[in-house]
Design a protein around this motif. Structure first.
Motif, PDB file in Angstrom:
ATOM      1  N   LEU A 182       0.847  -1.195   0.000  1.00 51.34           N
ATOM      2  CA  LEU A 182       0.000   0.000   0.000  1.00 51.34           C
ATOM      3  C   LEU A 182       0.878   1.238   0.000  1.00 51.34           C
ATOM      4  O   LEU A 182       1.849   1.320   0.750  1.00 51.34           O
ATOM      5  N   ASP A 183       0.523   2.185  -0.847  1.00 50.20           N
ATOM      6  CA  ASP A 183       1.251   3.453  -0.854  1.00 50.20           C
ATOM      7  C   ASP A 183       0.323   4.528  -1.410  1.00 50.20           C
ATOM      8  O   ASP A 183      -0.717   4.237  -2.013  1.00 50.20           O
ATOM      9  N   MET A 184       0.718   5.776  -1.211  1.00 46.65           N
ATOM     10  CA  MET A 184      -0.100   6.910  -1.649  1.00 46.65           C
ATOM     11  C   MET A 184       0.780   7.950  -2.327  1.00 46.65           C
ATOM     12  O   MET A 184       1.958   8.089  -2.006  1.00 46.65           O
ATOM     13  N   THR A 185       0.187   8.655  -3.258  1.00 48.85           N
ATOM     14  CA  THR A 185       0.881   9.741  -3.943  1.00 48.85           C
ATOM     15  C   THR A 185      -0.154  10.772  -4.346  1.00 48.85           C
ATOM     16  O   THR A 185      -1.340  10.645  -4.035  1.00 48.85           O
ATOM     17  N   ASN A 186       0.280  11.817  -5.027  1.00 51.24           N
ATOM     18  CA  ASN A 186      -0.671  12.780  -5.581  1.00 51.24           C
ATOM     19  C   ASN A 186      -0.186  13.227  -6.950  1.00 51.24           C
ATOM     20  O   ASN A 186       0.983  13.073  -7.302  1.00 51.24           O
ATOM     21  N   LEU A 218      -4.040   9.847  -4.546  1.00 48.77           N
ATOM     22  CA  LEU A 218      -4.398   8.490  -4.957  1.00 48.77           C
ATOM     23  C   LEU A 218      -3.668   7.481  -4.082  1.00 48.77           C
ATOM     24  O   LEU A 218      -2.448   7.535  -3.951  1.00 48.77           O
ATOM     25  N   ALA A 219      -4.437   6.572  -3.482  1.00 55.90           N
ATOM     26  CA  ALA A 219      -3.864   5.448  -2.742  1.00 55.90           C
ATOM     27  C   ALA A 219      -4.062   4.187  -3.567  1.00 55.90           C
ATOM     28  O   ALA A 219      -5.138   3.970  -4.136  1.00 55.90           O
ATOM     29  N   LEU A 220      -3.025   3.378  -3.636  1.00 59.74           N
ATOM     30  CA  LEU A 220      -3.084   2.125  -4.390  1.00 59.74           C
ATOM     31  C   LEU A 220      -2.675   0.962  -3.500  1.00 59.74           C
ATOM     32  O   LEU A 220      -1.760   1.080  -2.683  1.00 59.74           O
ATOM     33  N   VAL A 221      -3.357  -0.160  -3.688  1.00 60.88           N
ATOM     34  CA  VAL A 221      -2.942  -1.423  -3.086  1.00 60.88           C
ATOM     35  C   VAL A 221      -2.646  -2.376  -4.231  1.00 60.88           C
ATOM     36  O   VAL A 221      -3.504  -2.611  -5.094  1.00 60.88           O
ATOM     37  N   VAL A 222      -1.426  -2.908  -4.275  1.00 56.65           N
ATOM     38  CA  VAL A 222      -1.029  -3.792  -5.370  1.00 56.65           C
ATOM     39  C   VAL A 222      -0.563  -5.127  -4.804  1.00 56.65           C
ATOM     40  O   VAL A 222      -0.142  -5.221  -3.649  1.00 56.65           O
ATOM     41  N   THR A 223      -0.648  -6.152  -5.630  1.00 51.23           N
ATOM     42  CA  THR A 223      -0.206  -7.480  -5.223  1.00 51.23           C
ATOM     43  C   THR A 223       1.314  -7.580  -5.310  1.00 51.23           C
ATOM     44  O   THR A 223       1.951  -6.904  -6.130  1.00 51.23           O
ATOM     45  N   VAL A 498      -9.445   8.837 -12.967  1.00 51.90           N
ATOM     46  CA  VAL A 498      -8.575   8.049 -12.095  1.00 51.90           C
ATOM     47  C   VAL A 498      -8.901   6.559 -12.232  1.00 51.90           C
ATOM     48  O   VAL A 498      -8.000   5.709 -12.289  1.00 51.90           O
ATOM     49  N   PHE A 499     -10.180   6.232 -12.305  1.00 51.65           N
ATOM     50  CA  PHE A 499     -10.606   4.838 -12.469  1.00 51.65           C
ATOM     51  C   PHE A 499     -10.000   4.232 -13.727  1.00 51.65           C
ATOM     52  O   PHE A 499      -9.449   3.117 -13.702  1.00 51.65           O
TER      53      PHE A 499
END
Length: 578
Positions: A182-186, A218-223, A498-499
């Motif tokens: 999990l991480d976040m950016t803008n 934007l926060a993303l969760v990636v595998t 964003v989607f």
């Protein structure tokens, strides 16, 4: 005459001339229907083909983009993107040229292949083979049609569609959800400051250093398995990342609780489940967030600011042991316990020779810059021409030496009281420099609740954070899978944008993952570039005054890598028929 379920030749008479077509038919709702047809020509042209006689030379050609477009479209079909969006949006409007899901799929495909505005989409689309295999009429790609589709999507519908698509990713491609990063950016936008219709875009801490622009977070969760985005969260750019952590975790657990459940134990969706391990950086640290993770039943691997734990930093080198020389050469670690936000937790102190060397080089550059500035200031004072008082000169020395760690090793002394008398000297303390290197350089502090994991497993888990950071870097590439340019000025349209960007990133990384499993080690850019080299050539033959030129479509020649990609992504399903 034609027969259902088999190809037939049909003649159509126009004036005094009969033209022939190869048609394929199938039963639709129990009735025979023609589902595709290919023009063969007049009787003379058919006889010429059968006798292998030349049909004349083409008068001109067209070149269409094919390979990358068809591969992406195939992935979107495998994920049933159009169906997922159409299900949440309901039946298509009667006056719509295509469904909402189709427009979102088209926008996603464009983001991956050649990001452009919706106004420029129609011209780009006409230069590709897409109209042939998607069967969309030219009027469907008008930019106003896109706006109509976007307006039909609100936050709830987007969230429902993302859940369905993410679930399809996991089941279709067998993604491993045991480890997530999990991480976040803008992202900087060019929305006017007076625009009140986009409260999602706010000024804040700009990670792209564009402090003059409004930001979207934007926060993303990636595998860990392929860095595939499986969850996203959009938020105003003025909010600190740490405040969004709980929302992301809640969405993650509610979305995947049934998927985390072990299929072998027969557990229900609300029963026992195998909690994943979430990896995050120190920017998400807070007592509330650690408690939220514990309350949600999630495991975690995070990092801690080294300066907050001087006891651990001061551990002697003899207490560090190699982690795994084959997987992590030059990395050693010490496994310890420490109080973190009021609770005792497992903390692993690591030391990397590579990081140590890099920090030494960076600190040397910082010191050199500081000493050059001090030398210039000292020379000015030595000439006796300084106009500033002692307090101002001391403030300038403080500013010069304010860079990280400089004051620990650099000793500056200002003598004299008046401008004419002031002199500046300085020196580097070798012992302090050695202590700094021994204490800080090359070290990281990792915190986890996975007490059964080996140190190597914890390190590998934490390093998966690089996967989500690579995803952000990809989104900030304006040419491939790019967030920018963004031509939207309202919250609703920004959320849809964003989607599509996150979906584009997921599709691109799934394609890279598929190539990796096939033995092709290619980056996203290299993969798409190789696929883009597979083009469609349209040969246009003259027909006199008998209407449009006759077209023959063939694909360009391919190299070994392109042949493998052609088979891997089943491009034959979209290739022109001979």
């Amino acid at each position: 005459m034609y027969y259902p379920d088999m190809p037939s030749i049909v003649g159509k008479k126009r004036g005094k001339q009969t033209y022939y077509y190869l048609v394929e038919s199938a039963r639709v709702d129990g009735q025979p229907r023609i589902v595709s047809q290919q023009y063969l020509g007049s009787a003379a042209e058919v006889m010429a083909r059968l006798s292998a006689a030349p049909a004349g030379s083409p008068e001109r050609t067209q070149h269409k983009k094919f390979g990358d477009l068809a591969a992406v479209w195939g992935m979107l079909e495998r994920l049933k993107v159009v169906e997922a969006l159409d299900e949440v949006c309901g039946p298509r409007r009667r006056d719509a040229a295509a469904s909402v899901g189709t427009y979102v799929a088209l926008a996603t495909m464009n983001r991956i292949v050649a990001p452009c505005s919706k106004l420029a989409f129609a011209d780009w689309w006409a230069s590709t083979a897409g109209p042939r295999f998607t069967k969309l009429p030219p009027t469907a790609t008008d930019h106003r049609r896109f706006w109509d589709a976007i307006d039909a999507l609100d936050s709830a519908r987007l969230a429902a569609a993302e859940r369905a698509i993410s679930t399809a990713m996991v089941s279709e491609f067998g993604l491993d959800l045991s480890g997530l990063a999990l991480d976040m950016t803008n992202f900087a936008t060019f929305i006017d400051g007076a625009n009140e219709r986009a409260p999602l875009a706010q000024r804040g801490h700009a990670k792209q250093k564009r402090h003059d622009l409004r930001l979207v977070g934007l926060a993303l969760v990636v595998t860990r398995d392929g860095a595939i985005p499986v969850s996203s969260h959009t938020y105003p750019g003025s909010r600190p990342d740490v405040t969004q952590f709980a929302d992301v975790v809640d969405e993650l657990t509610s979305r995947y609780r049934s998927l985390f459940t072990s299929p072998s134990d027969g557990a229900a969706a609300d029963g026992p489940w195998e909690a994943p391990t979430v990896v995050f950086d120190a920017g998400q640290n807070s007592a509330a967030n650690f408690a939220h993770l514990r309350g949600g039943g999630l495991h975690y691997v995070g990092s801690l600011p080294p300066a907050d734990f001087p006891r651990l930093l001061g551990l002697p080198v003899g207490r560090f042991h190699p982690v795994d020389p084959e997987r992590f050469p030059g990395l050693s670690a010490h496994d310890a316990r420490a109080a973190v936000f009021g609770s005792e937790r497992r903390v692993i102190v690591t030391h990397s020779l590579t990081l140590h060397a890099a920090q030494c080089r960076g600190f040397e550059q910082t010191l050199a810059k500081a000493t050059r500035a001090l030398a210039e200031l000292a020379a000015t004072l030595a000439r006796g021409r300084a106009r500033r008082g002692r307090a101002a000169v001391l403030a300038e020395v403080t500013r010069i030496t304010s860079a990280r760690w400089v004051t620990r090793v650099l000793r500056a002394h200002l003598s004299g009281a008046t401008p004419a008398e002031m002199r500046l000297t300085w020196r580097i303390d070798p012992a302090a420099r050695r202590d700094l290197e021994d204490e800080i350089f090359g070290k990281r502090l990792l915190v986890t609740d996975q007490d059964e994991w080996s140190v190597a497993e914890v390190v590998a888990g934490y390093r998966s954070q690089n996967d989500v950071e690579s995803g952000f870097r990809q989104l900030k590439d304006p040419h491939v899978v790019g967030f920018s340019p963004m031509f939207h000025w309202t919250d609703g349209k920004i959320r849809v944008h964003v989607f599509t960007c996150v979906l584009a990133l997921a599709v691109a990384h799934l394609m890279r993952r598929e190539a990796h499993h096939a033995g092709l080690e290619l980056s996203v850019r290299e993969l798409l570039s190789a696929l883009a080299g597979i083009e469609e050539t349209v040969l246009l033959y003259p027909t006199g005054n008998k209407g449009r030129p006759r077209a023959q479509r063939i694909l360009t020649d391919t190299d070994a890598t392109q042949k493998r990609l052609y088979d891997l992504f089943h491009l034959s399903a979209y290739a022109p028929r001979r």
